[in-house]
Design an enzyme around this catalytic site. Structure first.
Site, mmCIF file in Angstrom:
data_model
loop_
_atom_site.group_PDB
_atom_site.id
_atom_site.type_symbol
_atom_site.label_atom_id
_atom_site.label_comp_id
_atom_site.label_asym_id
_atom_site.label_seq_id
_atom_site.Cartn_x
_atom_site.Cartn_y
_atom_site.Cartn_z
ATOM 1 N N ASP A 1 21.045 -20.614 83.156
ATOM 2 C CA ASP A 1 22.240 -20.994 82.407
ATOM 3 C C ASP A 1 21.910 -20.917 80.906
ATOM 4 O O ASP A 1 20.768 -21.093 80.506
ATOM 5 C CB ASP A 1 22.615 -22.429 82.798
ATOM 6 C CG ASP A 1 23.979 -22.860 82.272
ATOM 7 O OD1 ASP A 1 24.948 -22.806 83.050
ATOM 8 O OD2 ASP A 1 24.078 -23.256 81.087
ATOM 9 N N HIS B 1 22.639 -22.989 78.705
ATOM 10 C CA HIS B 1 22.299 -24.333 78.209
ATOM 11 C C HIS B 1 21.035 -24.849 78.895
ATOM 12 O O HIS B 1 20.812 -24.579 80.078
ATOM 13 C CB HIS B 1 23.460 -25.302 78.487
ATOM 14 C CG HIS B 1 24.761 -24.873 77.883
ATOM 15 N ND1 HIS B 1 25.738 -24.203 78.608
ATOM 16 C CD2 HIS B 1 25.237 -25.002 76.616
ATOM 17 C CE1 HIS B 1 26.767 -23.954 77.800
ATOM 18 N NE2 HIS B 1 26.492 -24.416 76.587
ATOM 19 N N HIS C 1 22.989 -30.734 84.013
ATOM 20 C CA HIS C 1 22.892 -31.696 82.895
ATOM 21 C C HIS C 1 22.846 -33.149 83.369
ATOM 22 O O HIS C 1 22.624 -34.044 82.557
ATOM 23 C CB HIS C 1 24.069 -31.532 81.923
ATOM 24 C CG HIS C 1 24.085 -30.227 81.201
ATOM 25 N ND1 HIS C 1 23.000 -29.737 80.494
ATOM 26 C CD2 HIS C 1 25.059 -29.274 81.083
ATOM 27 C CE1 HIS C 1 23.306 -28.557 79.974
ATOM 28 N NE2 HIS C 1 24.546 -28.247 80.318
ATOM 29 N N ASP D 1 26.801 -18.322 81.768
ATOM 30 C CA ASP D 1 27.367 -18.437 80.421
ATOM 31 C C ASP D 1 26.479 -17.818 79.337
ATOM 32 O O ASP D 1 26.811 -17.892 78.153
ATOM 33 C CB ASP D 1 27.718 -19.906 80.087
ATOM 34 C CG ASP D 1 26.675 -20.886 80.562
ATOM 35 O OD1 ASP D 1 25.590 -20.445 80.993
ATOM 36 O OD2 ASP D 1 26.936 -22.101 80.502
HETATM 37 ZN ZN LIG Z 1 25.909 -23.799 80.648
#
Ligand SMILES: [Zn+2]
Length: 312
Positions: free
Chosen positions: A167, A169, A130, A248
């Site tokens: 991931d 996200h 991120h 995740d």
């Molecule tokens: Zn994540």
């Protein structure tokens, strides 16, 4: 030739406070499970060096690196914590951990390209995907994978590398760094909508972004990978593959609502190994991103590393 496993005690000291999901115990869960399963004998354990400012600036602006290093140095000197955003908290040990996390990815890249390891996994925190060119966010400070990919391109002179991000996200930071850099192909899937709410519209033609609906399970994800990622990777012919390995999207993980299980991570890793053998002399460097249910994280990392180490 074995699989290098990079980590460092400094990565454990970075602590964002009681109850924060991105916690030191994540690394303990991973190493405990590797020992318990006997997988440790297949791995070459190495201490991560600190990344240099020059290495970090291959993915981040000089202004950001100076500014964040200054903030983190001050927290270290004063022994205090500070929230950079509601989720991303820095403390006295954050600078050392972040330098080790990026340094692990760079050293693993050197090892794999020098033939000292055939693949590598970096069990590091803080995660990186991120972190944009000029912003820390979403538990991330330096973009470990983007730094390593640029190291392979700019220092080792590779012409093409792929970044895979599984991931749950969207890896908005990595996309921010490498969108428009035609030497890199980034393939990702991510739950959508979900933090950071980006990715549905790719920022560059070198991105294969696959938004996935909540509650999607393994079979549908595998189909997506076969139809969207693999043909693009075979056309691109990467000379090396980097993985933003977040776990995740596991069905036991509360930070996302996807339904992957260990067997899916094993399957994904096998497909990436196949691509690496077709085009990249088997060269893969994988870096830990998310994964917050400690048991599911440890089991999923083991499934992933077992394939990287050719034990599955
Ligand atoms: Zn994540």
């Amino acid at each position: 030739m074995s699989t290098a496993f990079y980590s460092h005690p400094d990565c454990r000291l970075h602590d964002m406070g009681a109850g924060h999901p991105e916690c030191p115990a994540r690394l303990d869960a991973i190493s405990d499970h590797l020992l318990a399963t006997g997988l440790d004998i297949a791995l070459d354990f190495k201490d991560a060096p600190q990344a240099t400012i020059e290495q970090i600036e291959r993915a981040h602006t000089a202004h950001y690196v100076t500014e964040i290093a200054d903030v983190l140095e001050r927290l270290k000197a004063e022994g205090v914590m500070r929230a950079l955003d509601p989720d991303t908290i820095a403390g006295p040990h954050t600078l050392a951990a972040a330098l080790r996390a990026a340094g692990a990815a760079v050293a693993a890249t050197d090892d794999v390209l020098a033939g000292r390891a055939k693949t590598a996994f970096c069990a590091v925190r803080p995660p990186g995907h991120h972190a944009t060119r000029d912003e820390a966010m979403g538990f991330c400070f330096f973009n470990n994978v983007a730094i390593a990919a640029r190291h392979a391109l700019d220092v080792h002179g590779l012409a093409r590398v792929a970044i895979i991000d599984f991931d749950v996200h969207h890896g908005n930071g990595t996309e921010d760094v490498i969108a428009g850099d035609e030497r890199v192909l980034m393939c990702s899937f991510f739950q959508h909508p979900l933090y950071p709410y980006s990715g549905a519209v790719p920022k560059g033609t070198n991105m294969v972004n696959v938004p996935i609906a909540p509650y999607t399970r393994g079979p549908a994800v595998r189909e997506t990978i076969e139809s969207m990622w693999l043909p693009a990777l075979d056309r691109f012919k990467p000379e090396m593959i980097f993985i933003s390995a977040g776990f995740d999207a596991h069905r036991e993980d509360d930070l996302g609502q996807m339904g992957l299980v260990e067997a899916d991570y094993e399957w994904i890793t096998k497909r990436l190994i196949d691509v690496a053998h077709r085009h990249a002399k088997g060269r893969i460097v994988s870096c830990l991103e998310g994964g917050y249910n400690l048991s599911a994280l440890a089991r999923s990392v083991a499934a992933h590393v077992r394939v990287l180490a050719d034990m599955a």
